[in-house]
Design a protein around this motif. Structure first.
Motif, short mmCIF file in Angstrom:
data_model
loop_
_atom_site.label_atom_id
_atom_site.label_comp_id
_atom_site.label_asym_id
_atom_site.label_seq_id
_atom_site.Cartn_x
_atom_site.Cartn_y
_atom_site.Cartn_z
N ALA A 220 1.12 -1.00 -0.15
CA ALA A 220 -0.19 0.04 -0.16
C ALA A 220 0.95 1.30 -0.04
O ALA A 220 0.76 2.41 -0.32
N SER B 46 0.74 4.24 -2.61
CA SER B 46 0.89 5.72 -2.35
C SER B 46 1.56 6.34 -2.95
O SER B 46 1.27 8.33 -3.11
N LYS C 48 -4.23 8.52 2.56
CA LYS C 48 -4.23 7.27 2.98
C LYS C 48 -6.00 6.83 2.73
O LYS C 48 -6.25 5.65 2.43
N SER D 12 -7.30 3.98 0.96
CA SER D 12 -7.19 3.15 1.12
C SER D 12 -9.11 2.49 0.83
O SER D 12 -9.73 1.35 0.10
N LYS E 41 -1.73 -9.44 3.78
CA LYS E 41 -1.25 -8.55 5.59
C LYS E 41 0.01 -9.91 6.12
O LYS E 41 -0.53 -10.24 6.24
#
Length: 104
Positions: free
Chosen positions: A27, A31, A38, A42, A58
């Motif tokens: 992520a 970005s 963010k 998201s 994750k």
């Protein structure tokens, strides 16, 4: 299929998919390519996950996203077939295509 096209409707989400086509990215890496907050990014990731266009893994506090190209391909193929476009189209489906000659 509607969720896929909703996801594709936004230019930011399309750009995310383009980036992920190169390789899986975190992520944070993604970005760096956008001038949005963010939380906004998201929300874009959530729409892409809901459409099943990306897989999120994750590990600790890091989320890595991967493009699920097969889902995108299936949606586009289904869309094209619904309108008689592409390999699944029959000559009868192609009669109203300008400049398209029908092969016997």
């Amino acid at each position: 299929m509607n969720k896929v096209f909703k996801a594709l409707a936004d230019p930011t989400r399309r750009r995310v998919l383009e980036l992920l086509r190169q390789r899986p990215m975190t992520a944070g890496e993604l970005s760096e390519h956008f001038a949005v907050s963010k939380p906004t990014l998201s929300a874009h990731f959530a729409v892409l996950r809901e459409a099943d266009l990306v897989d999120a893994h994750k590990q600790g506090t890091t989320i890595t996203y991967r493009l699920k190209l097969s889902v995108l391909e299936e949606a586009l193929l289904g869309f094209s077939q619904a309108f008689g476009i592409g390999a699944a189209a029959t000559p009868a489906d192609q009669t109203d295509v300008p400049g398209k000659e029908i092969q016997p």
